[in-house]
Design a protein around this motif. Sequence first.
Motif, PDB file in Angstrom:
ATOM      1  N   SER A 125       0.830  -1.205   0.000  1.00 17.13           N
ATOM      2  CA  SER A 125       0.000   0.000   0.000  1.00 17.13           C
ATOM      3  C   SER A 125       0.863   1.254   0.000  1.00 17.13           C
ATOM      4  O   SER A 125       2.090   1.199   0.088  1.00 17.13           O
ATOM      5  CB  SER A 125      -0.895   0.000   1.244  1.00 17.13           C
ATOM      6  N   ALA A 126       0.189   2.398  -0.080  1.00 17.30           N
ATOM      7  CA  ALA A 126       0.886   3.664   0.052  1.00 17.30           C
ATOM      8  C   ALA A 126       1.540   3.782   1.423  1.00 17.30           C
ATOM      9  O   ALA A 126       2.578   4.423   1.578  1.00 17.30           O
ATOM     10  CB  ALA A 126      -0.092   4.822  -0.171  1.00 17.30           C
ATOM     11  N   GLY A 127       0.919   3.131   2.418  1.00 12.81           N
ATOM     12  CA  GLY A 127       1.504   3.127   3.759  1.00 12.81           C
ATOM     13  C   GLY A 127       2.838   2.412   3.796  1.00 12.81           C
ATOM     14  O   GLY A 127       3.731   2.780   4.563  1.00 12.81           O
ATOM     15  N   ASP A 128       2.992   1.374   2.960  1.00 10.23           N
ATOM     16  CA  ASP A 128       4.272   0.682   2.881  1.00 10.23           C
ATOM     17  C   ASP A 128       5.341   1.582   2.269  1.00 10.23           C
ATOM     18  O   ASP A 128       6.493   1.571   2.699  1.00 10.23           O
ATOM     19  CB  ASP A 128       4.137  -0.594   2.051  1.00 10.23           C
ATOM     20  N   VAL A 129       4.955   2.346   1.245  1.00  9.88           N
ATOM     21  CA  VAL A 129       5.912   3.282   0.633  1.00  9.88           C
ATOM     22  C   VAL A 129       6.374   4.289   1.684  1.00  9.88           C
ATOM     23  O   VAL A 129       7.575   4.556   1.835  1.00  9.88           O
ATOM     24  CB  VAL A 129       5.278   4.021  -0.572  1.00  9.88           C
ATOM     25  N   GLU A 130       5.432   4.833   2.433  1.00  9.60           N
ATOM     26  CA  GLU A 130       5.785   5.792   3.479  1.00  9.60           C
ATOM     27  C   GLU A 130       6.645   5.135   4.552  1.00  9.60           C
ATOM     28  O   GLU A 130       7.605   5.733   5.051  1.00  9.60           O
ATOM     29  CB  GLU A 130       4.515   6.363   4.116  1.00  9.60           C
ATOM     30  N   GLY A 131       6.314   3.881   4.903  1.00  6.10           N
ATOM     31  CA  GLY A 131       7.086   3.174   5.916  1.00  6.10           C
ATOM     32  C   GLY A 131       8.533   2.974   5.504  1.00  6.10           C
ATOM     33  O   GLY A 131       9.454   3.145   6.315  1.00  6.10           O
ATOM     34  N   VAL A 132       8.765   2.605   4.234  1.00  2.10           N
ATOM     35  CA  VAL A 132      10.132   2.408   3.754  1.00  2.10           C
ATOM     36  C   VAL A 132      10.879   3.733   3.711  1.00  2.10           C
ATOM     37  O   VAL A 132      12.066   3.805   4.062  1.00  2.10           O
ATOM     38  CB  VAL A 132      10.128   1.731   2.368  1.00  2.10           C
ATOM     39  N   VAL A 133      10.208   4.796   3.283  1.00  2.00           N
ATOM     40  CA  VAL A 133      10.857   6.114   3.239  1.00  2.00           C
ATOM     41  C   VAL A 133      11.275   6.555   4.633  1.00  2.00           C
ATOM     42  O   VAL A 133      12.392   7.031   4.846  1.00  2.00           O
ATOM     43  CB  VAL A 133       9.919   7.168   2.607  1.00  2.00           C
ATOM     44  N   MET A 134      10.391   6.375   5.615  1.00  2.00           N
ATOM     45  CA  MET A 134      10.741   6.784   6.970  1.00  2.00           C
ATOM     46  C   MET A 134      11.831   5.891   7.558  1.00  2.00           C
ATOM     47  O   MET A 134      12.593   6.316   8.421  1.00  2.00           O
ATOM     48  CB  MET A 134       9.494   6.768   7.868  1.00  2.00           C
ATOM     49  N   VAL A 172       9.214  14.326  -0.905  1.00  2.00           N
ATOM     50  CA  VAL A 172       7.833  14.726  -0.617  1.00  2.00           C
ATOM     51  C   VAL A 172       7.318  14.034   0.645  1.00  2.00           C
ATOM     52  O   VAL A 172       6.735  14.672   1.527  1.00  2.00           O
ATOM     53  CB  VAL A 172       6.922  14.416  -1.823  1.00  2.00           C
ATOM     54  N   ILE A 173       7.533  12.709   0.736  1.00  2.00           N
ATOM     55  CA  ILE A 173       7.061  11.970   1.913  1.00  2.00           C
ATOM     56  C   ILE A 173       7.787  12.440   3.170  1.00  2.00           C
ATOM     57  O   ILE A 173       7.176  12.561   4.246  1.00  2.00           O
ATOM     58  CB  ILE A 173       7.255  10.457   1.704  1.00  2.00           C
ATOM     59  N   SER A 174       9.082  12.726   3.062  1.00  2.00           N
ATOM     60  CA  SER A 174       9.834  13.232   4.221  1.00  2.00           C
ATOM     61  C   SER A 174       9.232  14.534   4.723  1.00  2.00           C
ATOM     62  O   SER A 174       9.088  14.741   5.928  1.00  2.00           O
ATOM     63  CB  SER A 174      11.304  13.441   3.854  1.00  2.00           C
ATOM     64  N   SER A 175       8.859  15.400   3.800  1.00  2.00           N
ATOM     65  CA  SER A 175       8.286  16.693   4.201  1.00  2.00           C
ATOM     66  C   SER A 175       6.915  16.515   4.842  1.00  2.00           C
ATOM     67  O   SER A 175       6.567  17.214   5.797  1.00  2.00           O
ATOM     68  CB  SER A 175       8.185  17.625   2.993  1.00  2.00           C
ATOM     69  N   LEU A 176       6.116  15.567   4.314  1.00  2.00           N
ATOM     70  CA  LEU A 176       4.786  15.327   4.884  1.00  2.00           C
ATOM     71  C   LEU A 176       4.881  14.814   6.309  1.00  2.00           C
ATOM     72  O   LEU A 176       3.934  14.947   7.093  1.00  2.00           O
ATOM     73  CB  LEU A 176       4.015  14.331   4.018  1.00  2.00           C
ATOM     74  N   ASN A 177       6.029  14.204   6.656  1.00  2.00           N
ATOM     75  CA  ASN A 177       6.262  13.722   8.012  1.00  2.00           C
ATOM     76  C   ASN A 177       7.102  14.697   8.832  1.00  2.00           C
ATOM     77  O   ASN A 177       7.717  14.303   9.826  1.00  2.00           O
ATOM     78  CB  ASN A 177       6.935  12.345   7.968  1.00  2.00           C
ATOM     79  N   GLN A 178       7.146  15.953   8.392  1.00  2.00           N
ATOM     80  CA  GLN A 178       7.835  17.028   9.123  1.00  2.00           C
ATOM     81  C   GLN A 178       9.341  16.798   9.251  1.00  2.00           C
ATOM     82  O   GLN A 178       9.958  17.298  10.180  1.00  2.00           O
ATOM     83  CB  GLN A 178       7.215  17.198  10.520  1.00  2.00           C
ATOM     84  N   ARG A 179       9.939  16.068   8.339  1.00  2.00           N
ATOM     85  CA  ARG A 179      11.384  15.858   8.371  1.00  2.00           C
ATOM     86  C   ARG A 179      12.003  16.689   7.247  1.00  2.00           C
ATOM     87  O   ARG A 179      12.525  16.166   6.256  1.00  2.00           O
ATOM     88  CB  ARG A 179      11.719  14.377   8.214  1.00  2.00           C
ATOM     89  N   PHE A 180      11.887  17.998   7.406  1.00  2.00           N
ATOM     90  CA  PHE A 180      12.248  18.926   6.340  1.00  2.00           C
ATOM     91  C   PHE A 180      13.727  18.898   5.984  1.00  2.00           C
ATOM     92  O   PHE A 180      14.100  19.089   4.829  1.00  2.00           O
ATOM     93  CB  PHE A 180      11.823  20.353   6.716  1.00  2.00           C
ATOM     94  N   GLN A 181      14.599  18.653   6.999  1.00  2.00           N
ATOM     95  CA  GLN A 181      16.024  18.666   6.682  1.00  2.00           C
ATOM     96  C   GLN A 181      16.383  17.552   5.703  1.00  2.00           C
ATOM     97  O   GLN A 181      17.215  17.729   4.815  1.00  2.00           O
ATOM     98  CB  GLN A 181      16.874  18.543   7.956  1.00  2.00           C
ATOM     99  N   TYR A 182      15.717  16.395   5.828  1.00  2.00           N
ATOM    100  CA  TYR A 182      15.975  15.291   4.914  1.00  2.00           C
ATOM    101  C   TYR A 182      15.262  15.510   3.587  1.00  2.00           C
ATOM    102  O   TYR A 182      15.762  15.119   2.527  1.00  2.00           O
ATOM    103  CB  TYR A 182      15.563  13.974   5.558  1.00  2.00           C
ATOM    104  N   ALA A 183      14.093  16.142   3.649  1.00  2.00           N
ATOM    105  CA  ALA A 183      13.379  16.469   2.418  1.00  2.00           C
ATOM    106  C   ALA A 183      14.235  17.379   1.534  1.00  2.00           C
ATOM    107  O   ALA A 183      14.303  17.194   0.316  1.00  2.00           O
ATOM    108  CB  ALA A 183      12.052  17.146   2.752  1.00  2.00           C
ATOM    109  N   VAL A 184      14.889  18.355   2.161  1.00  2.00           N
ATOM    110  CA  VAL A 184      15.739  19.268   1.401  1.00  2.00           C
ATOM    111  C   VAL A 184      16.896  18.521   0.761  1.00  2.00           C
ATOM    112  O   VAL A 184      17.238  18.738  -0.405  1.00  2.00           O
ATOM    113  CB  VAL A 184      16.266  20.398   2.314  1.00  2.00           C
ATOM    114  N   LEU A 185      17.506  17.598   1.509  1.00  2.00           N
ATOM    115  CA  LEU A 185      18.636  16.849   0.965  1.00  2.00           C
ATOM    116  C   LEU A 185      18.210  15.995  -0.224  1.00  2.00           C
ATOM    117  O   LEU A 185      18.936  15.885  -1.222  1.00  2.00           O
ATOM    118  CB  LEU A 185      19.246  15.970   2.058  1.00  2.00           C
ATOM    119  N   TRP A 186      17.037  15.366  -0.138  1.00  2.00           N
ATOM    120  CA  TRP A 186      16.569  14.539  -1.250  1.00  2.00           C
ATOM    121  C   TRP A 186      16.160  15.390  -2.445  1.00  2.00           C
ATOM    122  O   TRP A 186      16.345  14.982  -3.602  1.00  2.00           O
ATOM    123  CB  TRP A 186      15.408  13.658  -0.796  1.00  2.00           C
TER     124      TRP A 186
END
Length: 504
Positions: A125-134, A172-186
């Motif tokens: 699911s989309a939840g699995d994609v988010e889980g792997v990203v996190m 995008v997923i990093s930013s949705l989870n408030q992990r902006f520093q990693y979102a910027v790097l990606w």
Amino acid sequence: METKWMIILLSTCWSFCVAANEFYSSTDHMTQLIDIKREFTKSLHEHTEALESEADLLRRALNALEDNFDDSPRDPEKFISNPLAAFQLVRKLSQVGAVARELAEGRRAKDTLENLKSTAQTLPSAGDVEGVVMALVRLQEMYRLDPRNISLFSETNHNIMLDPDETFHIGVISSLNQRFQYAVLWMEETLRKLSEGEEAAVTKEEVIYQLALFSHQLAVIQLPYGQEAAESDLFQSELYTRIIESIKTRDWTAKYIPHSTDKTYEALCTGKRFMMMPQRERKLVCRYRTGRGNPLMIFKEEVEWDEPTILRYHDFLSEGEIDTIKSLARPKLSRAKVIDPVSGKKVSAATRVSKSAWFSEHEDPVITRVNQRIAAVTGLDLETAEELQVANYGIGGQYEPHYDSKLTNDSDFQLRGGRIATVLIYMSDVDIGGATVFPDVGAALQPKRGTAVLWFNLLRNGNEDARTLHAACPVFVGSKWVANKWIRTHGQEFRRKCSTVRSD
């Protein structure tokens, strides 16, 4: 832009709605995706062929209607009174009608569509994609990795390279989870790939737009508002330059810290042992015991060392026993949960990423033997002990610092007492990460297949031993399998003598 991301959102939403499994929280379940991909590809091929067959049938029916037939006779009544013309028209329309009814009923592609629907139910699911990203973000946090070197830790990388669309998705997923520093790097990595000419659906403008939003969230730059925003061009070279320069000059390494404020936990997980002071290390001794079975290696401290005893037994389980336990656990694995301190209910949490299964005393002869062995090495009564738990950690799987003895709303406390001891059995080696660490002691135990570890959570006076704070470090490379037994206090009154001293 809207079309592309609308398709992605619709497809992920659809898969989220139909998927019945959660894969990312167990590496063993993740391996099933290889077979699932093969089966789904086969089903998709079969349905595509069925649809192409239908399309071919339609084209032939259309050609039959159009070929050698006068659609506009000068005298329709005279034309249709010709029996040959009437036969030809009726026959063609009858044949096409049969084809149309068959297609409308979906008989030709019905079986392949049902098979496709069935296999689609098994997709992540989309939840699995988010889980792997996190999980990737957790590994970045713990092991100080940026997108360009995250694959260097693994010798089994298989030459996997992410394309710009994939790195953008992670951002995008990093930013949705408030992990902006990693979102910027990606996002910066996505921009680098695009600048080097890699093909992608995402555009540089989209990436710059996201970078601007992240930078604003992190107060790196100040975006215009109101009339000024309406008159500004987000993609003008001046703003673009400001964003890129702000990223390059920012000290992102300061952000690479785990959510836990305990720096010792992080240090132990990354292989640093600075908390194990020389005077402590000198008091840590190694003793060998040989019994009827395999030799046991016991690590324990001298009596005067005021630390909890951690005992480690080598060859606690045989290869056959490990394989049997894994086979028994696989069909029963489900997401491991923690107790919510507010509601008291068991819930899934990012602090514990694994799947587990529980086994009663006589569920299998191997389980019975393992319990008997635990009773023998601990000297404790297992009558009130909890069932044997088997767990497989997921991608970046971890269990943040916690106490086994601290259970919120423990319904079994009155019946069985608190968790006096923990026996943890490693059923696999882990290439990188996955250690069990004790931050207060400064000890890190790397998983070794077949090894068991024992420690007491409660002091002899019944109080909690605060030094038993422990954690499972994120798994970077490998699959971590463990089994554990939590032993309760009731029934141990004559097996572990009580004492009024504050420490053991």
